[in-house]
Scaffold this motif. Structure first.
Motif, short mmCIF file in Angstrom:
data_model
loop_
_atom_site.label_atom_id
_atom_site.label_comp_id
_atom_site.label_asym_id
_atom_site.label_seq_id
_atom_site.Cartn_x
_atom_site.Cartn_y
_atom_site.Cartn_z
N TYR A 17 0.76 -1.24 -0.17
CA TYR A 17 0.34 -0.01 0.02
C TYR A 17 0.98 1.26 0.06
O TYR A 17 2.01 1.21 0.30
CB TYR A 17 -0.88 0.05 1.22
N THR A 18 0.36 2.48 -0.36
CA THR A 18 0.73 3.73 -0.31
C THR A 18 0.36 4.55 0.65
O THR A 18 -0.44 3.93 1.59
CB THR A 18 0.50 4.46 -1.68
N GLU A 19 1.08 5.70 1.14
CA GLU A 19 0.67 6.69 1.95
C GLU A 19 -0.87 7.02 1.80
O GLU A 19 -1.75 7.16 2.78
CB GLU A 19 1.55 7.85 2.08
N THR A 20 -1.16 7.13 0.55
CA THR A 20 -2.44 7.68 0.31
C THR A 20 -3.52 6.64 0.63
O THR A 20 -4.61 6.87 1.36
CB THR A 20 -2.73 7.70 -1.46
N PHE A 21 -3.18 5.41 0.62
CA PHE A 21 -4.09 4.10 1.09
C PHE A 21 -4.40 4.14 2.38
O PHE A 21 -5.63 4.36 2.87
CB PHE A 21 -3.43 3.03 0.77
N ASN A 22 -3.23 4.63 3.25
CA ASN A 22 -3.47 4.90 4.74
C ASN A 22 -4.24 6.35 4.97
O ASN A 22 -5.10 6.17 5.85
CB ASN A 22 -2.06 5.10 5.42
N MET A 23 -4.26 7.16 4.20
CA MET A 23 -5.00 8.39 4.47
C MET A 23 -6.39 8.25 4.28
O MET A 23 -7.02 8.98 4.60
CB MET A 23 -4.27 9.48 3.48
N LEU A 24 -6.77 7.13 3.55
CA LEU A 24 -7.95 6.73 3.23
C LEU A 24 -9.03 6.20 4.20
O LEU A 24 -10.42 6.18 4.12
CB LEU A 24 -8.40 6.18 1.98
N ALA A 25 -8.23 5.62 5.26
CA ALA A 25 -8.90 5.25 6.24
C ALA A 25 -10.37 5.61 6.94
O ALA A 25 -11.26 4.99 6.84
CB ALA A 25 -7.98 4.52 7.54
N PRO A 26 -10.09 7.17 7.17
CA PRO A 26 -11.36 7.81 7.76
C PRO A 26 -12.47 7.69 6.98
O PRO A 26 -13.69 7.74 7.32
CB PRO A 26 -10.99 9.00 8.09
N CYS A 27 -12.07 8.00 5.63
CA CYS A 27 -13.38 7.65 4.33
C CYS A 27 -13.87 6.38 4.64
O CYS A 27 -15.42 6.53 4.39
CB CYS A 27 -12.67 7.63 2.94
N PHE A 28 -13.75 5.21 4.86
CA PHE A 28 -14.25 4.08 4.84
C PHE A 28 -14.67 3.61 6.43
O PHE A 28 -15.59 2.84 6.30
CB PHE A 28 -13.26 2.88 4.25
N PHE A 29 -14.06 4.06 7.02
CA PHE A 29 -14.27 3.82 8.69
C PHE A 29 -14.90 4.98 9.33
O PHE A 29 -15.42 4.79 10.52
CB PHE A 29 -13.06 3.29 9.51
N GLY A 30 -14.79 6.04 8.98
CA GLY A 30 -15.48 7.19 9.61
C GLY A 30 -17.14 7.47 9.11
O GLY A 30 -17.73 6.26 8.48
N ASP A 31 -17.92 8.30 9.77
CA ASP A 31 -19.18 8.35 9.48
C ASP A 31 -19.58 9.53 8.56
O ASP A 31 -20.63 9.99 8.59
CB ASP A 31 -19.87 8.94 10.73
N SER A 46 -6.85 6.75 -7.08
CA SER A 46 -7.86 5.69 -7.72
C SER A 46 -7.59 4.41 -7.24
O SER A 46 -8.19 3.48 -6.78
CB SER A 46 -7.78 5.75 -9.17
N HIS A 47 -6.08 3.88 -7.52
CA HIS A 47 -5.92 2.56 -7.06
C HIS A 47 -6.04 2.14 -5.39
O HIS A 47 -6.47 1.17 -5.19
CB HIS A 47 -4.14 2.44 -7.55
N SER A 48 -5.77 3.12 -4.69
CA SER A 48 -5.57 2.93 -3.20
C SER A 48 -7.13 2.89 -2.97
O SER A 48 -7.69 1.97 -2.00
CB SER A 48 -5.08 4.18 -2.50
N ALA A 49 -7.77 3.78 -3.59
CA ALA A 49 -9.60 3.70 -3.44
C ALA A 49 -10.11 2.58 -3.92
O ALA A 49 -11.15 1.92 -2.67
CB ALA A 49 -10.34 4.87 -3.80
N TYR A 50 -9.61 2.03 -4.85
CA TYR A 50 -10.12 0.68 -5.34
C TYR A 50 -9.71 -0.46 -4.31
O TYR A 50 -10.66 -1.36 -4.03
CB TYR A 50 -9.69 0.40 -6.82
N GLN A 51 -8.51 -0.45 -3.73
CA GLN A 51 -8.00 -1.35 -2.71
C GLN A 51 -9.20 -1.28 -1.67
O GLN A 51 -9.65 -2.34 -1.03
CB GLN A 51 -6.83 -1.06 -2.28
N ARG A 52 -9.24 -0.13 -1.14
CA ARG A 52 -10.17 -0.25 -0.01
C ARG A 52 -11.66 -0.44 -0.21
O ARG A 52 -12.05 -1.03 0.76
CB ARG A 52 -10.21 1.32 0.66
N PHE A 53 -12.01 -0.08 -1.66
CA PHE A 53 -13.58 -0.49 -1.79
C PHE A 53 -13.50 -2.11 -1.97
O PHE A 53 -14.57 -2.48 -1.51
CB PHE A 53 -13.50 0.06 -3.22
N ILE A 54 -12.56 -2.71 -2.56
CA ILE A 54 -12.79 -4.13 -2.63
C ILE A 54 -12.54 -4.69 -1.22
O ILE A 54 -13.37 -5.77 -0.83
CB ILE A 54 -11.54 -4.60 -3.63
N GLN A 55 -11.83 -4.37 -0.46
CA GLN A 55 -11.62 -4.84 0.95
C GLN A 55 -12.95 -4.68 1.64
O GLN A 55 -13.41 -5.60 2.52
CB GLN A 55 -10.33 -4.20 1.76
#
Length: 232
Positions: A17-31, A46-55
């Motif tokens: 993963y990239t730093e961007t992937f880590n920065m996206l955590a509040p998007c998927f786990f927040g409210d 895009s790639h990091s968001a897709y990774q989070r989306f699939i997970q």
């Protein structure tokens, strides 16, 4: 002979993963209902968001997910294939089947029966019959008009936890997205923004970075948008 077991990677291993992937955590786990993922070229947004989306989709039991672009003709080669490749990278192909017939583009989890549905918004009638959507990912969100987005926002309803993910390069500060999510106070409390550029992508090569740096001498506005990831 025994059946070969699928090779599933350690999805928690940070090397993938990239730093961007880590920065996206509040998007998927927040409210937050609206999650704005914006910035420069080669930032892995895009790639990091897709990774989070699939997970997230791996464990979804009750709802379907929706992916949209303005034009349906561009969604296959961009988002659909991108997510399909990530499923393969994760070693999870045994869990999924792919529907690729005209007008019926989807990724189906064979375990849960849930779907990621892919649609173009060139005809808004295409989304009016879609129900039970929890997450909606909008790629190249600046291609959409505000009326396109308003229609999506009206259609996703009926339960808690609905989320939108808007991914884009900030092409112009006069774009409706800037006003809607950044400048309008009533929407800001529902919005989480992740800003990234190539510096947040540890997989970018030296040449990748140099090409973006060179934009400063060619087109200062492109440098702002694609290197710095700032509003043009």
């Amino acid at each position: 002979m025994p059946t070969a077991q699928p090779h599933v990677i350690d999805l928690l291993n940070p090397k993938y993963y990239t730093e961007t992937f880590n920065m996206l955590a509040p998007c998927f786990f927040g409210d937050y209902r609206f999650n704005v993922i914006w910035g420069g070229s080669n930032s892995s947004k895009s790639h990091s968001a897709y990774q989070r989306f699939i997970q997230a989709f791996n464990t979804e039991r009750d709802h379907d997910y929706l992916v949209v672009r303005k034009f349906g003709t561009s969604i296959y080669d961009s988002v659909f294939m991108g997510m399909k490749n990530i499923i393969s990278d994760f070693g999870l192909e045994f869990m999924y089947k792919y529907l690729e017939s005209p007008g019926k583009l989807a990724i189906v989890n064979k375990v849960t029966g849930r779907r990621i549905i892919f649609k173009g918004l060139d005809d808004t009638e295409k989304i009016k019959s879609i129900v039970n959507i929890k997450y909606c990912l909008i790629e190249e969100a600046t291609e959409l008009s505000q009326s396109d987005f308003n229609e999506l926002d009206r259609r996703l309803r009926g339960f808690e936890g609905i989320k939108f993910f808007l991914i884009f390069n900030p092409v112009s500060r006069t774009h409706w997205i800037n006003n809607y999510f950044f400048l309008t106070e009533v929407n800001r409390k529902y919005t989480y923004a992740v800003h990234c550029n190539v510096d947040h992508n540890r997989f970018a090569t030296k040449e990748d970075i140099e090409r973006l740096d060179n934009l400063l001498a060619i087109d200062e506005n492109d440098y702002r948008i694609y290197r710095l990831g700032e509003w043009g």
